[in-house]
Design an enzyme around this catalytic site. Structure first.
Site, PDB file in Angstrom:
ATOM      1  N   VAL A  55      35.456  39.766  43.221  1.00 27.67           N
ATOM      2  CA  VAL A  55      36.132  38.485  43.456  1.00 27.67           C
ATOM      3  C   VAL A  55      35.950  37.582  42.241  1.00 27.67           C
ATOM      4  O   VAL A  55      34.820  37.290  41.829  1.00 27.67           O
ATOM      5  CB  VAL A  55      35.571  37.803  44.728  1.00 27.67           C
ATOM      6  CG1 VAL A  55      36.301  36.482  44.963  1.00 27.67           C
ATOM      7  CG2 VAL A  55      35.710  38.735  45.929  1.00 27.67           C
ATOM      8  N   LYS A  56      37.086  37.166  41.693  1.00 29.05           N
ATOM      9  CA  LYS A  56      37.054  36.355  40.466  1.00 29.05           C
ATOM     10  C   LYS A  56      37.092  34.881  40.864  1.00 29.05           C
ATOM     11  O   LYS A  56      38.000  34.440  41.584  1.00 29.05           O
ATOM     12  CB  LYS A  56      38.292  36.706  39.641  1.00 29.05           C
ATOM     13  CG  LYS A  56      38.106  36.619  38.162  1.00 29.05           C
ATOM     14  CD  LYS A  56      39.355  37.201  37.540  1.00 29.05           C
ATOM     15  CE  LYS A  56      39.421  36.998  36.082  1.00 29.05           C
ATOM     16  NZ  LYS A  56      40.772  37.235  35.592  1.00 29.05           N
ATOM     17  N   ILE A  57      36.132  34.142  40.371  1.00 29.19           N
ATOM     18  CA  ILE A  57      35.968  32.744  40.775  1.00 29.19           C
ATOM     19  C   ILE A  57      35.812  31.883  39.529  1.00 29.19           C
ATOM     20  O   ILE A  57      35.011  32.205  38.651  1.00 29.19           O
ATOM     21  CB  ILE A  57      34.719  32.603  41.681  1.00 29.19           C
ATOM     22  CG1 ILE A  57      34.945  33.437  42.946  1.00 29.19           C
ATOM     23  CG2 ILE A  57      34.431  31.141  42.003  1.00 29.19           C
ATOM     24  CD1 ILE A  57      33.911  33.274  44.002  1.00 29.19           C
TER      25      ILE A  57
END
Ligand code: E4P
Length: 221
Positions: free
Chosen positions: A82-84
């Site tokens: 998950v890219k945050i």
């Protein structure tokens, strides 16, 4: 250094997978907007083609929304990361997802301090943006070098992923800086393959080979 493809285009990913060099994929909302469809379907196809991590980026601005999007992406395939984006809500979301065993990639990193904080919050990948720093007349590779040194000096459990790569030279410098990963557009990978002397060499070897071939039906002494 692992090589990730920076794209949401399934056809491009299939090409690089065939070359045997594909370690992972990074997507972002801009890359996704170029291919269209439903993000979940695109991610599913990418994960099927990609042996390693596939980054899927959240767009929520608050921690609860980021965590919910992250859980949703993580349920699509086991290799989703998950890219945050780097931010206060982003740090909280990374820490919460880490506690749930969901890996994260902290994106939009432009300083070593931002990367250090993301590592402390539990991000498994730190993405310093090299090209965008170069665009504003800074040396983007310095952040990669500094982050690699910090991660190694302190034994942090994370990897530095050189992002916003714009040229073959960036790839060489990222590898020399000790980046654990670089994510790269297909066009840059193709430029890394090409060299005029390689092409000239292939052509001249072929010419020389052909010049000594006996035409069918003739006998050589
Ligand atoms: C990848 O994770 C990044 O989103 C991407 O490399 C950004 O590249 P750009 O600066 O060329 O848009």
């Amino acid at each position: 250094m692992k090589i990730f493809l920076d794209t949401a285009d399934v056809d491009e990913i299939a090409v690089v997978a065939r070359w045997g060099i594909l370690d992972g994929v990074t997507t972002n909302p801009t890359l996704f907007s170029k291919v269209g469809g439903a993000y979940d379907d695109v991610l599913r196809k990418i994960c099927d083609l990609t042996p390693g991590p596939v980054s899927a980026e959240v767009v929520a601005a608050e921690p609860d929304g980021m965590v919910n999007e992250g859980r949703h992406f993580a349920a699509i395939a086991p290799n989703i990361v998950v890219k945050i984006p780097m931010s206060e809500p982003g740090l909280e979301a990374m820490a919460r997802l880490k506690a749930e065993g969901i890996p994260t990639n902290c994106t939009l990193i432009f300083s070593a301090n931002q990367g250090l904080l993301a590592a402390k919050a539990g991000a498994s990948l730190l993405s310093p943006f090299v090209g965008r720093l170069d665009d504003i007349n800074e040396d983007g590779m310095t952040v990669v070098r500094e982050l690699v040194a910090i991660v190694e000096t302190h034994g942090l459990e994370t990897e530095v992923l050189a992002a916003s790569i714009r040229s073959p030279r960036h790839m060489t410098l990222a590898a020399l800086a000790g980046a654990h990963v670089a994510t790269v557009p297909l066009a840059v990978l193709r430029k890394m393959i090409e060299h005029p002397l390689t092409e000239a060499g292939i052509a001249s070897f072929r010419r020389d080979w052909d010049s000594v071939q006996t035409p069918v039906g003739t006998k050589r002494d």
